[in-house]
Enzyme design. Structure first.
Site, PDB file in Angstrom:
ATOM      1  CE1 TYR A  59      -3.179  -3.631   0.836  1.00 53.86           C
ATOM      2  CE2 TYR A  59      -2.899  -2.660   2.922  1.00 53.86           C
ATOM      3  CZ  TYR A  59      -3.705  -3.101   1.242  1.00 53.86           C
ATOM      4  OH  TYR A  59      -4.693  -4.725   2.315  1.00 53.86           O
ATOM      5  CG  HIS A 128      -0.866  -9.011  -0.206  1.00 49.34           C
ATOM      6  ND1 HIS A 128      -0.124  -7.329   0.459  1.00 49.34           N
ATOM      7  CD2 HIS A 128      -2.818  -8.731   0.490  1.00 49.34           C
ATOM      8  CE1 HIS A 128      -1.342  -6.505   0.059  1.00 49.34           C
ATOM      9  NE2 HIS A 128      -2.365  -7.815   0.006  1.00 49.34           N
TER      10      HIS A 128
END
Length: 334
Positions: A59, A128
């Site tokens: 992110y 992830h």
């Protein structure tokens, strides 16, 4: 003066029902994440009972921005301590189409996350978006994370991603894998929302057969889809689904004076709270967080239950064949 917040425990069930999501502190959602009022947002969350934060190196500057704000709240303002909140982050996804699940990178990434977040341990680390990586690579990365857990750098290990079936498959396989064993938790996104309740349909199977402690739900507005504003250009769903949701939004507003995002927020929180899972919120400002908290309080009060039930059925009717529609994601989604 300290806020005198309760200390968190090692029990994942003690994570607050709402979790502040860090994906939005990124140029994908905001043009200038460095100017966002993250510290005020975090403080407002803590003051209102939220005790967990979810982020990822993927992110953009999210980990660094959160780490700076948390460090300031702890050491400069002395309002909180590290023991007052859970930090959840991720590992393995670098860029849109760039993944590194190798043992060496996992160790390096965790060390970097510890530094960025100004902490000696991470409460939760998810591998992830596992659907983009072959199973052999997934298992190697999980073995490394489990070793880091034994070493005390991580307290809980999980997996994240979009395809519910694939998350279930990997979580099930881990149970009997040497050096891995049962995962602690699983996180999916856009699969327990007003448009798609698939994660809820799989809840019992996850909790019974994979022996995880917690199944979490993220992106309850489905990455900007479930709101009256235009859906973000990166959203991978079909144009037909986008058009149908836009029509739903207009009907709700014109005929019932209801904002789609508010209905969708209440629906997801209500459904997931009943299953004792946690809901990750993507909010950019203190006012957006307060709006979500208002919806949460309405859910707790039961005040909107009867109306929302009718609007949910209306939403399903308008969505039609697009209800529970999903999109391809990664190797597992092809």
């Amino acid at each position: 003066m300290s806020l005198n917040l309760p200390h968190v425990t090692t029990n994942l069930e003690d994570i607050s029902p709402l979790v502040i999501g860090g994906a939005i502190f990124n140029t994908q959602y905001n043009d200038d994440p460095f100017s966002m009022p993250i510290k005020d947002l975090l403080l407002h969350g803590f003051e209102n009972g939220i005790n967990a934060i979810d982020t990822s190196p993927y992110y953009g500057p999210s980990e660094e921005l959160l780490g700076q704000c948390l460090n300031s709240l702890i050491n400069d303002d002395k309002l909180i301590t590290r023991e007052n909140f859970y930090i959840c982050t991720k590992v393995g996804r670098l860029q849109l189409d760039d993944f590194d699940y190798s043992a060496s990178w996992v160790k390096k990434s965790i060390a970097r996350s510890l530094e960025r977040l100004h902490t000696k341990y991470l409460d939760v680390v998810y591998l992830h978006d596992i659907e983009f990586v072959e199973e052999e690579g997934i298992m190697e990365a999980l073995r490394t994370l489990m070793q880091l857990k034994k070493d005390g750098y991580i307290r809980n290990v999980g997996i994240s991603g979009y395809p519910v079936e694939f998350l279930y498959k990997i979580a099930s396989l881990c149970v009997d894998q040497p050096d891995i064993g049962c995962l602690d938790l699983v996180l999916s996104y856009s699969n327990m929302c007003l448009q798609n309740i698939k994660l809820g349909d799989w809840y019992d199977r996850f909790m019974t057969n994979t022996h995880i402690k917690l199944l979490n739900n993220a992106s309850i507005l489905s990455m900007s889809l479930l709101r009256s504003q235009e859906t973000k250009s990166f959203h991978p769903c079909s144009q037909e689904l986008k058009n149908t949701v836009s029509s739903l939004s207009k009907v709700l507003l014109a005929e019932h004076n209801v904002e789609l995002a508010e209905l969708a927020t209440r629906f997801a929180i209500r459904e997931w709270k009943s299953k004792k899972g946690k809901t990750v919120l993507g909010v950019s400002t203190k006012s957006e967080l307060e709006s979500a908290l208002v919806q949460y309080r309405l859910v707790l009060s039961g005040e909107m239950d009867e109306l929302d039930a009718k609007l949910y059925e209306l939403s399903k009717s308008i969505l039609g064949e697009h209800f529970n529609e999903t999109w391809a994601s990664g190797i597992a989604g092809r």
